[in-house]
Design an enzyme around this catalytic site. Structure first.
Site, PDB file in Angstrom:
ATOM      1  CG  PHE A 149      67.994  44.595  86.509  1.00 31.12           C
ATOM      2  CD1 PHE A 149      68.978  45.151  87.326  1.00 31.12           C
ATOM      3  CD2 PHE A 149      67.749  43.226  86.611  1.00 31.12           C
ATOM      4  CE1 PHE A 149      69.677  44.358  88.226  1.00 31.12           C
ATOM      5  CE2 PHE A 149      68.456  42.433  87.491  1.00 31.12           C
ATOM      6  CZ  PHE A 149      69.427  43.001  88.308  1.00 31.12           C
ATOM      7  CE  LYS A 173      60.330  44.971  77.703  1.00 30.66           C
ATOM      8  NZ  LYS A 173      60.659  45.178  79.169  1.00 30.66           N
ATOM      9  CD  GLU A 176      59.723  45.194  83.509  1.00 28.45           C
ATOM     10  OE1 GLU A 176      60.668  45.165  82.703  1.00 28.45           O
ATOM     11  OE2 GLU A 176      59.004  44.206  83.729  1.00 28.45           O
ATOM     12  NE  ARG A 177      62.885  44.234  88.270  1.00 30.55           N
ATOM     13  CZ  ARG A 177      61.562  44.065  88.331  1.00 30.55           C
ATOM     14  NH1 ARG A 177      60.763  45.096  88.463  1.00 30.55           N
ATOM     15  NH2 ARG A 177      61.043  42.860  88.273  1.00 30.55           N
ATOM     16  CB  SER A 226      66.199  35.229  83.584  1.00 30.49           C
ATOM     17  OG  SER A 226      64.891  35.477  83.146  1.00 30.49           O
ATOM     18  CB  CYS A 281      75.388  37.830  82.541  1.00 32.71           C
ATOM     19  SG  CYS A 281      76.385  38.696  81.342  1.00 32.71           S
ATOM     20  CD  GLU A 384      71.926  34.340  86.624  1.00 33.75           C
ATOM     21  OE1 GLU A 384      70.723  34.337  86.268  1.00 33.75           O
ATOM     22  OE2 GLU A 384      72.820  34.891  85.968  1.00 33.75           O
TER      23      GLU A 384
HETATM   24  P1  NAD Z   1      64.533  39.119  83.084  1.00 34.46           P
HETATM   25  O1  NAD Z   1      64.559  37.878  82.265  1.00 34.46           O
HETATM   26  O2  NAD Z   1      63.635  39.169  84.261  1.00 34.46           O
HETATM   27  O3  NAD Z   1      64.087  40.364  82.166  1.00 34.46           O
HETATM   28  C1  NAD Z   1      64.733  40.632  80.938  1.00 34.46           C
HETATM   29  C2  NAD Z   1      63.722  41.315  80.009  1.00 34.46           C
HETATM   30  O4  NAD Z   1      62.644  40.411  79.759  1.00 34.46           O
HETATM   31  C3  NAD Z   1      63.114  42.588  80.587  1.00 34.46           C
HETATM   32  O5  NAD Z   1      63.031  43.564  79.570  1.00 34.46           O
HETATM   33  C4  NAD Z   1      61.740  42.147  81.059  1.00 34.46           C
HETATM   34  O6  NAD Z   1      60.780  43.167  80.980  1.00 34.46           O
HETATM   35  C5  NAD Z   1      61.391  41.025  80.099  1.00 34.46           C
HETATM   36  N1  NAD Z   1      60.527  40.009  80.696  1.00 34.46           N
HETATM   37  C6  NAD Z   1      60.483  39.633  82.016  1.00 34.46           C
HETATM   38  N2  NAD Z   1      59.549  38.678  82.197  1.00 34.46           N
HETATM   39  C7  NAD Z   1      59.004  38.428  80.990  1.00 34.46           C
HETATM   40  C8  NAD Z   1      57.984  37.532  80.531  1.00 34.46           C
HETATM   41  N3  NAD Z   1      57.365  36.688  81.360  1.00 34.46           N
HETATM   42  N4  NAD Z   1      57.679  37.536  79.228  1.00 34.46           N
HETATM   43  C9  NAD Z   1      58.299  38.366  78.385  1.00 34.46           C
HETATM   44  N5  NAD Z   1      59.262  39.248  78.758  1.00 34.46           N
HETATM   45  C10 NAD Z   1      59.612  39.281  80.035  1.00 34.46           C
HETATM   46  O7  NAD Z   1      66.047  39.445  83.474  1.00 34.46           O
HETATM   47  P2  NAD Z   1      66.589  40.594  84.439  1.00 34.46           P
HETATM   48  O8  NAD Z   1      66.261  40.255  85.848  1.00 34.46           O
HETATM   49  O9  NAD Z   1      66.215  41.939  83.910  1.00 34.46           O
HETATM   50  O10 NAD Z   1      68.162  40.431  84.194  1.00 34.46           O
HETATM   51  C11 NAD Z   1      68.972  39.523  84.897  1.00 34.46           C
HETATM   52  C12 NAD Z   1      69.216  38.267  84.075  1.00 34.46           C
HETATM   53  O11 NAD Z   1      69.818  38.604  82.826  1.00 34.46           O
HETATM   54  C13 NAD Z   1      70.191  37.312  84.739  1.00 34.46           C
HETATM   55  O12 NAD Z   1      69.731  36.003  84.562  1.00 34.46           O
HETATM   56  C14 NAD Z   1      71.483  37.536  83.968  1.00 34.46           C
HETATM   57  O13 NAD Z   1      72.388  36.455  83.972  1.00 34.46           O
HETATM   58  C15 NAD Z   1      70.958  37.783  82.608  1.00 34.46           C
HETATM   59  N6  NAD Z   1      71.931  38.479  81.775  1.00 34.46           N
HETATM   60  C16 NAD Z   1      72.534  37.761  80.808  1.00 34.46           C
HETATM   61  C17 NAD Z   1      73.488  38.365  80.009  1.00 34.46           C
HETATM   62  C18 NAD Z   1      74.171  37.594  78.929  1.00 34.46           C
HETATM   63  O14 NAD Z   1      74.797  38.215  78.069  1.00 34.46           O
HETATM   64  N7  NAD Z   1      74.083  36.282  78.916  1.00 34.46           N
HETATM   65  C19 NAD Z   1      73.798  39.717  80.203  1.00 34.46           C
HETATM   66  C20 NAD Z   1      73.142  40.414  81.210  1.00 34.46           C
HETATM   67  C21 NAD Z   1      72.186  39.785  81.993  1.00 34.46           C
END
Ligand code: NAD
Length: 499
Positions: A149, A173, A176-177, A226, A281, A384
């Site tokens: 998101f 994909k 969804e937020r 994450s 991140c 985090e």
């Molecule tokens: P998230 O892991 O909750 O969601 C990321 C994606 O995964 C979304 O599209 C979501 O729909 C999907 N997802 C969520 N739960 C899932 C499941 N159980 N099974 C399959 N898919 C699922 O992350 P977020 O809250 O959207 O983003 C924040 C996180 O992203 C933080 O941990 C941040 O550090 C990380 N991030 C990392 C980088 C990097 O380059 N390392 C960059 C940006 C964000």
């Protein structure tokens, strides 16, 4: 309330699964739209459209594909304000920060205009008598990406721009937020000349993600989000034989040496720790001053700066430093971690727990927090937080500071602030973290370098954007060709050196 759609085969299509998730305006707390959550069947329709369209796109010469990218850059600039407004409304980040989100994606699109150069293969003339060897970089086919998101414009563009420039079809994909900007980007790509079916947006949750992971047509998966989900996607995607790169969470340390310019270090920490409400991140979430005297001077400089931070809705334009966090759950989680920090003995120097914004009482705003005397066993250090909470861990020496950054399970970014070139060089060489800043707090590399963390912040062999992205989105085919100068008799049965 608005019903959002998917973008499949060149058209906005309504969700048919009957499942939706709420999209909030984080500044007001109101539900402003519903995001459809795709079924496996809906994903299959998109994959079939991508599969049908991709060969013709791959056969389009790379310069023509690059021209679509050029036009897309023009359209992004044309629609910058509209895109940024939609982004801020769903994400909550400030309007200038939303433009930055789009800009850092746009720069990767600009880089991808160089696709004709990046896709050139290698050639060995005369590897043997009448024998030439050459390699080609060929598109993978149908590729997919799953994005978080916190950068709803930048990260999708980091994935789809190189994927498309290489001749692939791409299924996005998004989170969804905040799915509106990804949908707008897909529309703009088609306005720029991209054929239907080459870039599609399928909204959804785990059901859609699992459909991607298990679909045998999909050749590669990019993920940013994450760490637990990154590990899950990496494991299942790889075991299904796909090429996978996953980027996860972070806990970025900034080391402040006693000789650092303390005003510069404090200003850097304010922007890197609290900008975008800490939902980056590459945010700095841990300050590591070396020596108690450095720590005292740093805290003294930080406190008045933190107290001056302006927290508000994006509609305040340039007049606000950071906005709300993305959801009420995120707010609760952050405040829960603050409580755990207090309970585990950290010193809360700036307390943002009772922050309220008049007129926006239902918004997901979190006041800025500063902790001192945090120790590595505390939850606020190991986890985090992804909120406007900066932790200070005092180190007795440079070696102890370096060890802290090295021992943490995450390894996305880190920084050192010093006037000593020798210390900076030593740090850059030894630290086991993917991106390092020297007097630069958020060292996000530009488009023509690559972006990627180490340890639990990154899974897979290749980074995002830069030259790695052209490797990730192509596979190499190597051709050994012989054009005999005369008629040769008999076959050759031995595997032999060319002479
Ligand atoms: P998230 O892991 O909750 O969601 C990321 C994606 O995964 C979304 O599209 C979501 O729909 C999907 N997802 C969520 N739960 C899932 C499941 N159980 N099974 C399959 N898919 C699922 O992350 P977020 O809250 O959207 O983003 C924040 C996180 O992203 C933080 O941990 C941040 O550090 C990380 N991030 C990392 C980088 C990097 O380059 N390392 C960059 C940006 C964000």
């Amino acid at each position: 309330m608005q019903d959002l759609t998917h973008y499949i085969n060149g058209a906005h299509v309504k969700g048919t699964s009957g499942r939706y998730s709420d999209v909030f305006n984080p500044a007001t707390g109101e539900v402003q739209a519903r995001c459809p959550l795709a079924s496996v069947e809906e994903m299959n329709v998109a994959v079939a459209a991508a599969q049908a369209a991709q060969p013709a796109w791959a056969a389009t010469n790379p310069q023509r594909r690059a021209r679509v990218m050029m036009e897309f850059v023009r359209l992004l600039n044309r629609d910058m304000d509209k895109l940024a407004e939609a982004l801020s409304r769903e994400h909550g980040k400030t309007f200038p920060d939303a433009k930055g989100d789009i800009q850092r994606g746009l720069e990767v699109v600009e880089y991808c205009i160089g696709a004709p150069h990046m896709l050139k293969g290698e050639f060995t003339d005369g590897a043997g008598p009448g024998i030439d060897i050459y390699s080609m970089r060929q598109a993978l086919g149908v590729t997919a990406g799953i994005t978080p998101f916190n950068f709803p414009a930048m990260i999708p563009m980091w994935m789809f721009a190189p994927a498309l420039a290489c001749g692939n079809a791409f299924i996005l994909k998004p989170s969804e937020r905040d799915p509106s900007v990804p949908l707008m980007l897909a529309e703009l790509m088609e306005e720029a000349g991209l054929p239907k079916g080459i870039l599609q947006v399928v909204n959804g949750d785990k059901v859609a993600v699992d459909a991607i992971l298990d679909h045998e047509v999909i050749q590669s998966i990019g993920f940013v989000g994450s760490t637990p989900i990154a590990q899950y996607i990496y494991g299942r995607g790889c075991s299904n034989g796909k090429r996978v790169q996953c980027f996860g969470g972070a806990k970025n340390h900034m080391i402040i040496m006693p000789d650092a310019d303390m005003d510069q270090a404090a200003d850097a920490l304010i922007g890197a720790g609290y900008g975008a409400a800490g939902e980056r991140c590459m945010a700095i979430s841990v300050a590591v001053p070396v020596g108690d005297e450095t720590a005292d001077r740093l805290i003294e400089k930080l406190v008045p700066r933190i107290e001056k931070l302006k927290v508000g809705p994006y509609t305040a334009g340039n007049d606000v430093d950071y906005g709300p966090v993305v959801t009420a759950e995120a707010k609760q989680r952050i405040l829960g971690l603050v409580e755990s920090g207090i309970a585990q003995g950290a010193e809360l120097v700036v307390d943002g727990r009772n922050f309220k914004l008049q007129g926006y009482e239902d918004g997901f705003f979190v006041g800025p927090h500063l902790f001192d005397r945090v120790t590595p066993d505390m939850d606020i250090y190991t986890q985090e937080i992804f909120g406007p909470v900066l932790s200070t861990v005092r180190a007795a020496s440079y070696e102890e500071a370096l060890k802290l950054a090295m021992d943490h399970e995450y390894g996305n970014g880190t920084a050192i602030f010093t006037r000593d070139g020798d210390a900076a060089r030593d740090f850059a060489a030894r630290v086991n973290v993917g991106m390092v800043g020297i007097n630069v707090p958020i060292p996000v590399p530009l488009a023509y370098h690559t972006f990627g963390g180490w340890k639990k912040s990154g899974f897979g062999d290749l980074n995002q954007h830069g030259p790695d992205s052209f490797k990730f989105y192509t596979r190499t085919k190597t051709v050994t060709a012989r054009w005999p100068s005369g008629i040769k008799e008999g076959g050759e049965f031995n595997f032999k050196a060319m002479d």
